[in-house]
Design an enzyme around this catalytic site. Structure first.
Site, PDB file in Angstrom:
ATOM      1  N   ASP A  77     -83.510 106.270  54.250  1.00  0.00           N
ATOM      2  CA  ASP A  77     -82.387 106.507  53.168  1.00  0.00           C
ATOM      3  C   ASP A  77     -81.026 106.672  53.946  1.00  0.00           C
ATOM      4  O   ASP A  77     -81.308 107.128  55.155  1.00  0.00           O
ATOM      5  CB  ASP A  77     -82.468 107.350  52.015  1.00  0.00           C
ATOM      6  CG  ASP A  77     -82.956 108.766  52.423  1.00  0.00           C
ATOM      7  OD1 ASP A  77     -83.578 108.970  53.615  1.00  0.00           O
ATOM      8  OD2 ASP A  77     -82.640 109.699  51.718  1.00  0.00           O
ATOM      9  N   GLU A 135     -85.042 111.162  51.518  1.00  0.00           N
ATOM     10  CA  GLU A 135     -85.162 112.357  52.149  1.00  0.00           C
ATOM     11  C   GLU A 135     -83.959 113.337  52.048  1.00  0.00           C
ATOM     12  O   GLU A 135     -83.711 114.427  51.974  1.00  0.00           O
ATOM     13  CB  GLU A 135     -85.363 112.148  53.876  1.00  0.00           C
ATOM     14  CG  GLU A 135     -85.494 113.645  54.732  1.00  0.00           C
ATOM     15  CD  GLU A 135     -84.264 114.310  54.991  1.00  0.00           C
ATOM     16  OE1 GLU A 135     -84.393 115.527  54.897  1.00  0.00           O
ATOM     17  OE2 GLU A 135     -83.090 113.533  55.054  1.00  0.00           O
TER      18      GLU A 135
END
Length: 388
Positions: A77, A135
């Site tokens: 991400d 994350e």
């Protein structure tokens, strides 16, 4: 062929992937394009996989001989940061940027998949590849684990590219490496009024301001000075107009620490201070407290194996001791399921202007580190499988 040779052969492939991922960053939990591209590359390599964690991918490389299972993890991400770099692969998604290196992590793990596929005959056991979403919001690892990422895994290894380390250096020390992350928000309820008559209301701005300062005493007066702890209020929103007393204020913050016992102290302290400060100003306070992720604590044996892998790739000079950091990583959740280690791989290079801190709009990396990361992922897997 050895790992170093194969990693060098896939370097251009990995750089190309990293730049593609960098151009199309995606929010936590919305990594649809990235996930699709990961699957496409795995299909080319003939590596079976399953979807997990909504946008995550779990793949498995099976060796020709039976043995244990080692997991390698990369996060995918990006962040809500507007990129300021003037590079050909600049983010095409407005307000989103890979400002933490996850584009490199994903590309390196795909490169390692290519290397390990070519060495399948030498593998004794299985390599689990974990491409993880979310994350940055500290909930991706838990979702991947719920969907089976750690089933049957005997050890796990992760890499975080790190701008604070110079290119060519890797830190894999045992013990605490990254901090636990807690998140809190506080709503202060006051009483609105005219700015010219503050005595007729309860100014939520004044209450919240005192609260920010009082919360710092948790660290300075309630915890041992030998314990590294940070309490940060990163956001305070209040008021609607210059001459109107704010009736409400909202604070958002985070706590960081390494000692798991502090987890039992901070929530109660934050709530007590918030409520008593509010009461002292005739206001009220409501506190929400969330434990986002635990501290990353490297297993001694796994750190030793990682250090051996670094030496084989970069020689003795490749290892560098680096102080633990207050940044958080939900890699810690995997370490609750199996022993493992998180390595910090240097990307810092003053000449290439890649020493900006993580989450900075000018964050970038020395892409020579990608070859190192590919080799380190693969070499750790070989060290674990061949020595167990």
């Amino acid at each position: 062929m050895d790992v170093k040779t194969l990693a060098k052969e896939v370097k251009d492939y990995v750089i190309e992937l990293r730049r593609e991922f960098h151009m199309y960053p995606e929010r936590s939990g919305e990594e649809f394009r990235t996930s699709k591209r990961v699957k496409e590359e795995l299909d080319k390599l003939g590596i079976p996989y399953i979807a997990a964690g909504r946008t995550g991918v779990i793949a498995t490389i099976s060796g020709r001989k039976p043995g244990k299972t080692v997991a390698l993890r990369a996060d995918m991400d990006a962040l809500e940061v507007q990129e300021k770099n003037d590079v050909p692969y600049r983010s095409k998604n407005e307000g989103l940027m890979h400002a933490c290196g996850h584009d490199g992590h994903t590309a390196m793990l795909l490169g390692a998949a290519k290397v390990l596929s070519a060495m399948r005959e030498e593998l004794k056991g299985n390599v689990r590849l974990i491409f993880q979403p979310a994350e940055e919001t500290a909930n991706g690892a838990v979702k991947m684990i719920e969907d089976g990422a750690m089933e049957g895994v005997d050890s796990i290894f992760g890499i975080h590219l790190w701008s604070g380390l110079p290119i060519g250096k890797v830190s894999v020390e045992a013990g605490p490496r990254m901090a636990a992350v807690d998140v809190f928000d506080i709503t202060v309820q006051g009483k609105g009024g005219h700015g010219s008559a503050p005595h007729e209301g309860v100014d939520a701005v004044v209450v919240a301001s005192n609260m920010v300062m009082a919360l710092q005493t948790v660290v300075s007066r309630e915890l041992s000075p030998l314990e590294p702890v940070v309490v940060t209020v990163g956001k305070l929103v209040a008021g609607t107009r210059f001459n109107v007393l704010a009736s409400e204020a909202k604070l958002e913050g985070t706590n960081r620490y390494f000692n798991p016992k502090i987890k039992d102290v901070l929530p109660a302290a934050i709530e007590r201070i918030a409520k008593h400060v509010a009461a002292g100003f005739r206001a009220e306070a409501k506190v929400n407290y969330t434990f986002a992720t635990s501290p990353v604590i490297n297993d001694p044996e796994c750190s030793r194996l990682a250090a051996t892998a670094v030496k084989k790739i970069l020689g003795e000079g490749g290892l560098m001791e680096y102080e633990k950091v207050m940044g958080g990583e939900d890699f810690a959740e995997y370490l609750k399921k199996a022993p493992g280690a998180l390595a910090l791989v240097g990307i810092g290079n003053e000449q290439k202007q890649t020493t900006y801190p993580h989450h900075h709009p000018n964050f970038n990396m020395d892409e020579d580190a990608l070859e190192i990361g590919v080799a380190l992922y693969a070499q750790y897997a070989l060290e674990f499988l061949c020595n167990n």
